[in-house]
Each structure stands twice: as structure tokens, then as C-alpha cells.
Scaffold this motif. Structure first.
Motif, PDB file in Angstrom:
ATOM      1  N   GLY A 157       0.696  -1.224   0.123  1.00 35.14           N
ATOM      2  CA  GLY A 157       0.068   0.209   0.001  1.00 35.14           C
ATOM      3  C   GLY A 157       0.852   1.240  -0.032  1.00 35.14           C
ATOM      4  O   GLY A 157       0.426   2.330   0.302  1.00 35.14           O
ATOM      5  N   THR A 158       2.029   1.118  -0.116  1.00 41.53           N
ATOM      6  CA  THR A 158       3.040   2.306  -0.258  1.00 41.53           C
ATOM      7  C   THR A 158       3.810   2.518  -1.521  1.00 41.53           C
ATOM      8  O   THR A 158       4.038   1.442  -2.313  1.00 41.53           O
ATOM      9  CB  THR A 158       4.111   2.338   0.864  1.00 41.53           C
ATOM     10  OG1 THR A 158       4.529   0.839   1.036  1.00 41.53           O
ATOM     11  CG2 THR A 158       3.477   2.711   2.218  1.00 41.53           C
ATOM     12  N   TYR A 159       4.347   3.559  -1.808  1.00 40.06           N
ATOM     13  CA  TYR A 159       4.796   3.988  -3.297  1.00 40.06           C
ATOM     14  C   TYR A 159       5.897   4.989  -3.070  1.00 40.06           C
ATOM     15  O   TYR A 159       5.810   5.747  -2.157  1.00 40.06           O
ATOM     16  CB  TYR A 159       3.623   4.369  -4.249  1.00 40.06           C
ATOM     17  CG  TYR A 159       3.888   4.457  -5.474  1.00 40.06           C
ATOM     18  CD1 TYR A 159       3.996   3.278  -6.142  1.00 40.06           C
ATOM     19  CD2 TYR A 159       4.300   5.510  -6.237  1.00 40.06           C
ATOM     20  CE1 TYR A 159       4.269   3.027  -7.366  1.00 40.06           C
ATOM     21  CE2 TYR A 159       4.454   5.260  -7.788  1.00 40.06           C
ATOM     22  CZ  TYR A 159       4.508   4.298  -8.309  1.00 40.06           C
ATOM     23  OH  TYR A 159       4.734   3.854  -9.447  1.00 40.06           O
ATOM     24  N   ASP A 189       7.667   6.037   0.348  1.00 35.13           N
ATOM     25  CA  ASP A 189       7.350   7.046   1.649  1.00 35.13           C
ATOM     26  C   ASP A 189       6.131   7.534   1.526  1.00 35.13           C
ATOM     27  O   ASP A 189       5.747   8.577   2.312  1.00 35.13           O
ATOM     28  CB  ASP A 189       8.428   8.263   1.222  1.00 35.13           C
ATOM     29  CG  ASP A 189       9.808   7.950   1.500  1.00 35.13           C
ATOM     30  OD1 ASP A 189      10.023   7.055   2.364  1.00 35.13           O
ATOM     31  OD2 ASP A 189      10.777   8.289   0.769  1.00 35.13           O
ATOM     32  N   TYR A 190       5.153   7.188   0.606  1.00 39.25           N
ATOM     33  CA  TYR A 190       4.254   7.383   0.420  1.00 39.25           C
ATOM     34  C   TYR A 190       3.045   6.478   0.524  1.00 39.25           C
ATOM     35  O   TYR A 190       3.148   5.590  -0.199  1.00 39.25           O
ATOM     36  CB  TYR A 190       3.614   8.492  -0.820  1.00 39.25           C
ATOM     37  CG  TYR A 190       4.480   9.542  -1.125  1.00 39.25           C
ATOM     38  CD1 TYR A 190       4.171  10.773  -0.811  1.00 39.25           C
ATOM     39  CD2 TYR A 190       5.829   9.376  -1.690  1.00 39.25           C
ATOM     40  CE1 TYR A 190       4.918  11.917  -0.831  1.00 39.25           C
ATOM     41  CE2 TYR A 190       6.757  10.324  -1.871  1.00 39.25           C
ATOM     42  CZ  TYR A 190       6.268  11.800  -1.462  1.00 39.25           C
ATOM     43  OH  TYR A 190       7.173  12.817  -1.566  1.00 39.25           O
ATOM     44  N   PHE A 191       1.826   6.766   1.376  1.00 33.94           N
ATOM     45  CA  PHE A 191       0.783   5.693   1.452  1.00 33.94           C
ATOM     46  C   PHE A 191      -0.337   5.930   0.362  1.00 33.94           C
ATOM     47  O   PHE A 191      -0.608   7.253   0.200  1.00 33.94           O
ATOM     48  CB  PHE A 191       0.123   6.038   2.864  1.00 33.94           C
ATOM     49  CG  PHE A 191      -1.125   4.779   3.090  1.00 33.94           C
ATOM     50  CD1 PHE A 191      -0.479   3.707   3.739  1.00 33.94           C
ATOM     51  CD2 PHE A 191      -2.317   4.640   2.615  1.00 33.94           C
ATOM     52  CE1 PHE A 191      -0.991   2.507   3.781  1.00 33.94           C
ATOM     53  CE2 PHE A 191      -3.197   3.474   2.799  1.00 33.94           C
ATOM     54  CZ  PHE A 191      -2.538   2.439   3.586  1.00 33.94           C
ATOM     55  N   MET A 192      -0.322   4.725  -0.667  1.00 38.97           N
ATOM     56  CA  MET A 192      -0.920   4.999  -1.832  1.00 38.97           C
ATOM     57  C   MET A 192      -1.425   3.743  -2.237  1.00 38.97           C
ATOM     58  O   MET A 192      -0.814   2.884  -3.164  1.00 38.97           O
ATOM     59  CB  MET A 192      -0.278   5.684  -2.893  1.00 38.97           C
ATOM     60  CG  MET A 192      -0.921   6.017  -4.334  1.00 38.97           C
ATOM     61  SD  MET A 192       0.280   6.458  -5.662  1.00 38.97           S
ATOM     62  CE  MET A 192       1.319   7.985  -4.907  1.00 38.97           C
ATOM     63  N   PRO A 193      -2.538   3.003  -1.759  1.00 39.69           N
ATOM     64  CA  PRO A 193      -3.024   1.629  -1.904  1.00 39.69           C
ATOM     65  C   PRO A 193      -3.544   1.562  -3.430  1.00 39.69           C
ATOM     66  O   PRO A 193      -3.900   2.420  -3.876  1.00 39.69           O
ATOM     67  CB  PRO A 193      -4.271   1.631  -1.046  1.00 39.69           C
ATOM     68  CG  PRO A 193      -4.668   2.826  -0.466  1.00 39.69           C
ATOM     69  CD  PRO A 193      -3.389   3.704  -0.758  1.00 39.69           C
ATOM     70  N   ALA A 194      -3.306   0.304  -3.933  1.00 41.87           N
ATOM     71  CA  ALA A 194      -3.796   0.307  -5.349  1.00 41.87           C
ATOM     72  C   ALA A 194      -5.580  -0.242  -5.268  1.00 41.87           C
ATOM     73  O   ALA A 194      -5.869  -0.815  -4.367  1.00 41.87           O
ATOM     74  CB  ALA A 194      -3.151  -1.265  -5.505  1.00 41.87           C
TER      75      ALA A 194
END
Length: 453
Positions: free
Chosen positions: A246-248, A274-279
């Protein structure tokens, strides 16, 4: 049956001690939703022809008054989404024709121009009201990348010189006006989804990010080259591979897609990002047997996905730490067709049947977690969830089963995140043991459940 439940107190884990990115409230709500419905509706639903995307992007619809959903019932749409188990529902306010299905003061190519309902219809407004009636969070999808009416191709006005420059400025201001309308007139929204992204001023496009952030500060913003709160999962199959972190590593996946290597970065994410960014995993309900229909077409019921395919999607999207978005196609009467609605309910009922009543469950913190079972209990599904309020901490784990007094490995994995579903062959075990082999910070297991289907 033995059920053990332990509580987790969030205050024990201070924010200052976090070693991984954490979701904001909108991202947390998005992952907790798990299932999302997106309703596609546009002029060409009414032309009686097969939808061909490449043609629709460049060919204006000759007569916009073909739009005439005489039995329009957005309550029926949203109820079908609720029956499926969706917590969020999204509507295409505009798509590739450029036609807006709401009352726009800035876009003349909208419901105001129609004979239908004397030019006073507002399907976005009806939809949002229906969502609130049924306890579903509403979202709006805005297509500005393509507009066959205005001649916009990949965000750009076609032509050269002053003509294209002036037209581009006009189009950009109109887009900003539509975003202002859509984000200010309908109350709180769960997500603002820009089809194909939303180029900003640096790319010669409208400045929409600031408008969304001002009017909908608690919504998912999806997406432009500077910001993406969620990321595309790399296909329209309704699945993502495993592991799917979930991170990118960047604030927008759109600027770092990794096309040359098969979308691998966005499919898998990055455990050290470093960024929370779920698919998200998206697919049309009518996508079976070689078809891929985001919009309704007559005589297309045979391409509704069978239930077993939908369950495969669920277990390989939600069960792989992603949110499943299923595309729904209201017809030219203004209704979700009966066969589609029935399949959506069957899908929701099957998810409930398999995953509502665990044999046993527990939760807790630390490197080792036990789940006690009756001797010789038969299981075939295990569900694991981290408490992602504190980030995705687990990097490697082993699931062990006890039989005949001995522990043996039955599964090993890496990512857990919001949810990881493990589908096993039927097996008899006296207990289960979750062993965390690697983590960043203390592991926090919110859910450890065993099921028999």
C-alpha cells in the motif's frame, strides 16, 4: 469452537514512533470499503450501437436528444450496489463525449440542453441523494482528458496557433468551472476521480487540484502528476498480483508508472515507499469471455461475469490489500438490468456466506500470535489484517498449523496490509500460529480468522 479476541488500544502506539507511512482518514475509509461500484452513463448508451472507445473519443454524437432514460431510478442503481456489499458508489458526471449529466452553468453540453425532463434533470444530484438514502458514500468521476464534442484529445485542443491557444484556455476554464460545480453543490464526497488523470497548469491543463482540495478536503483525489491518494493496479482485470504493498516511492503513480516493465511498480507498490497510496483493482461486470464493457449495450447479458469469476476477483483484489471497483452499466431505460442486479446480489451474498462467520478469531501485537481451534478442526480460508492506522509494518510471515502434536508451515508470505486472504485446501488442524519473521516496528494484527467454506 474457541473464539479469542484481544483489544488493541491505538494510544499505545504514538505517532512519533511510526516507522512507516500511514493512511489519511479518506485512504483508511477507502480500504475499509473494500468494494466500490462505478456507474458509467453517457450519450452513446442510447444509440443502439456497440461502444468503441477509440471511435467515441473522436466522433461527436449527432443528436444529444437521444438521451432519454424514461424509467430512470438511481435508487435502484444504488440499492444494487448495496446488495453487492459496496460501501462507496461513483458516477461518471462526464465521460468521453464531453456530455455532462447534471445541471451545469459552464458547460452548455449538459442536461440543460435536453428535451428530457424539460432540461431540468440532474442525474448526479439524484445519484448522490440515492447514495445517502441507502448509506453509501457517493463519489464523482470527471472525464476531461477526452471530449469528442469539443475536440479534446489527451487533454489537448487540436489545431495550431492562436485558435488552439484560445480554445485551450476556454476549455481549461470550463473544466475548472465544472469541477467547482461538482465539488461544491453535492455535499461531502468520498472520491473525485479524474478519468485518465487531470493535467495541471504545468502540463497546459486546468488547475483542478486546488479546487478539489478547497471544496472536498476529506475526499480521495485521483489523480494528477503531482498527487494521487490511490493508484491504479496496472490492469482492468479486477485483480492485483501478490504482494501488493500500500506504499509507493512517489506522490503520484501517474508520473512514475514504469510502463516499460509491464506496470510492475504500480502493480506491486514498494514496501519502502514514503507515500501511502494503496492500489485499486477495477473491472467491468460485463467483462466475461473476451468482452470488456464499461457501458451498456443491447443483447450483452452473456458477458456478465459468473459468480466464481467475481469471487476470484475479490480474493485477488481485496484479499491482496486492494479495493475492488466493479463497473456497472445502467441501460437506456435508466435502470441497472435485472440480470446484472441479480448477479451483484449473488456476489454480495457469497462474500457474506464465506467470510461472515469465522470458526475462530483473534488479534494482538508482537511477533507470534496463536489461534486455538478444536482438535481436528477443518479449515480452508484464513484472513489476516494489519491495523493499517499504524501503517503496513509486516514484511515477512509464516502461517503454521498444528496437527498430531506437531507444527508445520502451511503458508508463507510478505504483505498483509489491510487484508490478505489465504485460500487453502481443506485441512484438519488443532491450532494455527502466525509467526512474523520481519517487520518495521511492532506488528499489529487487527484480524486473524479461520474459516471453513
Amino acid at each position: 469452537m474457541i473464539v479469542i479476541i484481544t483489544s488493541i488500544t491505538p494510544t499505545v502506539f504514538a505517532q512519533s514512533n511510526l516507522t512507516v507511512p500511514v493512511p489519511n482518514p479518506a485512504q483508511l475509509a477507502w480500504q475499509n470499503a473494500e468494494l466500490v461500484a462505478v456507474f458509467h452513463y453517457d450519450l452513446h448508451v442510447f444509440d443502439g450501437k456497440k461502444y468503441v472507445q477509440r471511435e467515441n473519443r473522436i466522433t461527436p454524437v449527432p443528436d444529444y436528444n437521444i438521451f432519454n432514460p424514461e424509467q430512470l431510478d438511481t435508487d435502484q442503481w444504488v440499492k444494487s450496489a448495496k446488495d453487492m456489499g459496496a460501501k462507496i458508489a461513483i458516477l461518471t458526471a462526464t465521460h468521453e463525449t464531453g456530455f455532462a449529466i447534471y445541471q451545469s452553468d459552464v458547460n452548455p453540453y449538459s442536461l440543460k440542453a435536453l428535451k428530457w425532463r424539460d432540461g431540468k434533470g440532474d442525474i448526479v444530484g439524484d445519484f448522490v441523494e440515492s447514495c445517502r438514502k441507502y448509506g453509501i458514500e457517493p463519489g464523482i468521476y470527471i472525464g476531461i482528458r477526452w471530449n469528442s464534442f469539443y475536440g479534446i484529445h489527451d487533454f489537448k485542443v487540436q489545431g495550431e496557433g492562436g485558435f488552439s491557444k484560445n480554445r485551450q484556455e476556454h476549455y481549461n476554464r470550463m473544466c475548472e468551472g465544472m469541477v467547482e460545480e461538482l465539488t461544491s453543490k453535492y455535499g461531502d464526497l468520498a472520491i473525485i476521480w479524474f478519468d485518465g488523470g487531470a493535467h495541471g497548469p504545468k502540463q497546459g491543463g486546468p488547475d483542478v487540484q486546488g479546487i478539489v482540495e478547497r471544496n472536498q478536503p476529506n475526499a480521495i483525489f485521483y489523480h494528477n502528476l503531482e498527487r494521487a491518494d490511490i493508484r491504479w493496479g496496472g490492469s482492468e482485470s479486477g485483480t492485483v498480483p501478490y504482494p501488493c504493498w500500500g506504499t509507493y516511492p512517489a506522490p503520484s503513480w501517474f508520473a512514475n508508472r514504469g510502463d516499460s516493465i509491464g506496470f510492475r511498480p504500480i502493480k506491486y507498490g514498494d514496501p519502502d515507499g514514503d507515500y501511502f497510496m494503496p492500489a485499486m483493482s477495477d473491472a467491468p461486470l460485463r467483462g466475461y469471455d473476451g468482452r470488456h464493457e464499461w457501458f451498456w449495450e443491447p443483447g450483452d447479458e452473456d458477458h456478465i461475469f459468473p459468480l466464481e469469476n467475481l469471487m476470484h476477483m475479490y480474493e485477488n483484489s481485496v484479499g491482496h490489500n486492494s479495493t475492488l471497483i466493479l463497473g456497472i452499466t445502467p441501460d437506456d431505460n435508466g435502470l441497472v438490468p435485472v440480470k446484472d442486479a441479480n448477479r451483484m446480489k449473488e456476489f454480495g451474498d457469497e462474500v457474506k456466506r464465506i467470510y461472515t462467520s469465522p470458526i475462530a478469531e483473534t488479534s494482538g501485537t508482537g511477533k507470534r500470535l496463536m489461534l486455538k481451534l478444536e482438535k481436528g478442526e477443518v479449515i480452508n480460508h484464513v484472513v489476516l489484517q494489519e491495523d493499517i492506522r499504524f501503517g503496513e509494518r509486516i514484511r515477512a510471515f509464516v502461517l503454521e498449523g498444528k496437527a498430531s502434536g506437531k507444527w508445520k508451515e502451511i503458508y508463507n508470505g510478505s504483505s498483509i496490509g489491510h487484508k490478505h486472504i489465504i485460500v487453502l485446501e481443506d485441512m484438519e488442524v488443532d491450532g494455527l500460529r502466525l509467526m512474523i519473521k520481519e517487520s518495521k516496528g511492532e506488528p499489529i494484527i487487527q484480524v486473524f480468522k479461520a474459516y471453513l467454506n
